[in-house]
Scaffold this motif. Sequence first.
Motif, PDB file in Angstrom:
ATOM      1  N   VAL A 174       0.850  -1.190   0.000  1.00  0.00           N
ATOM      2  CA  VAL A 174       0.000   0.000   0.000  1.00  0.00           C
ATOM      3  C   VAL A 174       0.885   1.238   0.000  1.00  0.00           C
ATOM      4  N   LEU A 175       0.480   2.248  -0.757  1.00  0.00           N
ATOM      5  CA  LEU A 175       1.270   3.485  -0.821  1.00  0.00           C
ATOM      6  C   LEU A 175       0.956   4.343   0.398  1.00  0.00           C
ATOM      7  N   GLU A 176       1.728   4.134   1.457  1.00  0.00           N
ATOM      8  CA  GLU A 176       1.610   4.930   2.671  1.00  0.00           C
ATOM      9  C   GLU A 176       2.991   5.432   3.060  1.00  0.00           C
ATOM     10  N   ASP A 236      -3.063   4.662  -0.361  1.00  0.00           N
ATOM     11  CA  ASP A 236      -3.740   4.880   0.913  1.00  0.00           C
ATOM     12  C   ASP A 236      -4.398   6.253   0.872  1.00  0.00           C
ATOM     13  N   LYS A 237      -5.689   6.318   1.210  1.00  0.00           N
ATOM     14  CA  LYS A 237      -6.435   7.578   1.126  1.00  0.00           C
ATOM     15  C   LYS A 237      -5.851   8.665   2.028  1.00  0.00           C
ATOM     16  N   HIS A 238      -5.098   8.268   3.064  1.00  0.00           N
ATOM     17  CA  HIS A 238      -4.488   9.248   3.953  1.00  0.00           C
ATOM     18  C   HIS A 238      -3.230   9.869   3.347  1.00  0.00           C
ATOM     19  N   TYR A 239      -2.718   9.257   2.275  1.00  0.00           N
ATOM     20  CA  TYR A 239      -1.462   9.723   1.676  1.00  0.00           C
ATOM     21  C   TYR A 239      -1.599   9.841   0.151  1.00  0.00           C
ATOM     22  N   PRO A 240      -2.541  10.664  -0.329  1.00  0.00           N
ATOM     23  CA  PRO A 240      -2.774  10.743  -1.785  1.00  0.00           C
ATOM     24  C   PRO A 240      -1.636  11.390  -2.564  1.00  0.00           C
ATOM     25  N   ASP A 241      -0.730  12.091  -1.862  1.00  0.00           N
ATOM     26  CA  ASP A 241       0.334  12.822  -2.546  1.00  0.00           C
ATOM     27  C   ASP A 241       1.558  11.968  -2.845  1.00  0.00           C
ATOM     28  N   ILE A 242       1.625  10.754  -2.293  1.00  0.00           N
ATOM     29  CA  ILE A 242       2.838   9.935  -2.445  1.00  0.00           C
ATOM     30  C   ILE A 242       3.107   9.605  -3.913  1.00  0.00           C
ATOM     31  N   LYS A 243       2.088   9.192  -4.628  1.00  0.00           N
ATOM     32  CA  LYS A 243       2.276   8.844  -6.039  1.00  0.00           C
ATOM     33  C   LYS A 243       2.765  10.061  -6.829  1.00  0.00           C
ATOM     34  N   ALA A 280       6.415  10.644  -6.048  1.00  0.00           N
ATOM     35  CA  ALA A 280       7.254   9.580  -6.605  1.00  0.00           C
ATOM     36  C   ALA A 280       7.479   9.784  -8.097  1.00  0.00           C
ATOM     37  N   LEU A 281       6.480  10.328  -8.770  1.00  0.00           N
ATOM     38  CA  LEU A 281       6.589  10.560 -10.214  1.00  0.00           C
ATOM     39  C   LEU A 281       7.416  11.794 -10.561  1.00  0.00           C
ATOM     40  N   ASP A 282       7.843  12.532  -9.550  1.00  0.00           N
ATOM     41  CA  ASP A 282       8.647  13.737  -9.775  1.00  0.00           C
ATOM     42  C   ASP A 282      10.128  13.363  -9.935  1.00  0.00           C
ATOM     43  N   ILE A 283      10.409  12.536 -10.948  1.00  0.00           N
ATOM     44  CA  ILE A 283      11.770  12.086 -11.249  1.00  0.00           C
ATOM     45  C   ILE A 283      12.003  12.215 -12.750  1.00  0.00           C
ATOM     46  N   SER A 284      13.245  12.136 -13.158  1.00  0.00           N
ATOM     47  CA  SER A 284      13.570  12.292 -14.581  1.00  0.00           C
ATOM     48  C   SER A 284      13.021  11.142 -15.418  1.00  0.00           C
ATOM     49  N   PHE A 285      13.133   9.916 -14.890  1.00  0.00           N
ATOM     50  CA  PHE A 285      12.714   8.735 -15.637  1.00  0.00           C
ATOM     51  C   PHE A 285      11.324   8.270 -15.204  1.00  0.00           C
ATOM     52  N   ARG A 286      10.396   9.244 -15.112  1.00  0.00           N
ATOM     53  CA  ARG A 286       9.036   8.905 -14.657  1.00  0.00           C
ATOM     54  C   ARG A 286       8.349   7.920 -15.594  1.00  0.00           C
ATOM     55  N   ASP A 287       8.737   7.910 -16.862  1.00  0.00           N
ATOM     56  CA  ASP A 287       8.111   6.980 -17.808  1.00  0.00           C
ATOM     57  C   ASP A 287       8.516   5.537 -17.544  1.00  0.00           C
TER      58      ASP A 287
END
Length: 375
Positions: free
Chosen positions: A205-207, A239-246, A249-256
């Motif tokens: 889970v993304l927490e 996780d609904k308490h941590y919606p910003d994690i994704k 995480a995508l704020d990287i150069s190789f997000r693709d």
Amino acid sequence: MRSIGIDIRMLGSQHGGIGRYVFELSKNLLEIDHEHKYLLFYNEDNCQREDVEFFRKYQNAELVATRARHYSISEQTSFLKILNKYKPDLMHFPNFNMPLLYKGPFVVTIHDMAHHKISGHKKSHWLHFQAYKKIIQEAAKKSRAIITVSEASKKDIVDYLQVVPRKIEVIYEGTSLPKDVPDEKVAEIKKKFLLSRPYFLFVGVLERKKNVVNLARGFDTLLKKYKYDMDMVVAGKVDKHYPDIKHHALDISFRDHLVFTGYVNDDDLAALYKGAYAFVSASMHEGFGLPGVEAMRFGLPLAVSNMDVFNEIYDNAAIYFNPMEPEDIAEKLDLLVKDKLYYRQLSKNAQERGMMFDWKKTAERTLKVYEEILV
């Protein structure tokens, strides 16, 4: 026939690892123990119907419906009335949530002390955290026995809750994913998620405690510094308490090269494990680390955080890194990719070590705890 109650209100995949624990423990207990009657208390407003219906086939089980949510007033009132009505000879709360005024004998499973050790949105709600502390302290104090899932968690429970060590029984979890995954299924799952490159796999889970953002930064550093053409798959719901994690995480150069699958069922998850290059986790705290155990059963080498619980559970099946240092994460992943002999040795170690974790053994040892209390 004496009765054993189990609180299965957290049954199902929507509750992550605890949901898996509740399902597999209950299932295996019902299959090995025909000397006791089991009362399974479930939440009819928050369950997956197929999971609940699964247990209706067992003649030694009775399903009891409740509408009491965790951390609710009804947990302390209506759930208490139901327990007092059925009066199990022994009650098991597989998470620490319990009615504070319950007077019957009970066992509690405390999986970890994450809320004590790591701050976050869930803990930041002051009233919620005070309720959590009160309930877990009372559960530890009043229980006849405490079950936990690792020696590392046992130490934390002793330290944070001032429990005498002899009251705590360490019982490892098991694995239940299908092991014989056809190559066609692996090809299907790769097509579904557009996985044309070799990939590292994270499951969970993304927490906040999973530290996925730092893991993504370490993976990004790997691709930048060592020029590999690989993906990282993140399999698990947000996780609904941590919606910003994704988003972070995508704020990287190789997000693709970062693939978020969302929730996946067991068959798809098994295919993701089988098709993966290695399993990765930069978690900051765990009670056990079930996804890594699942990965070992598929012979996957592990690259994980250097912390006590992972060293205990994964041992020589993993390479360990500092989860707060993306450079170190990248360095260890690079070693897994470039040193094929080391990779094959970790894979061999993983297959051998993975065999020691089995839900039937979990149930047998849990039943022994019950019987020692019921004597």
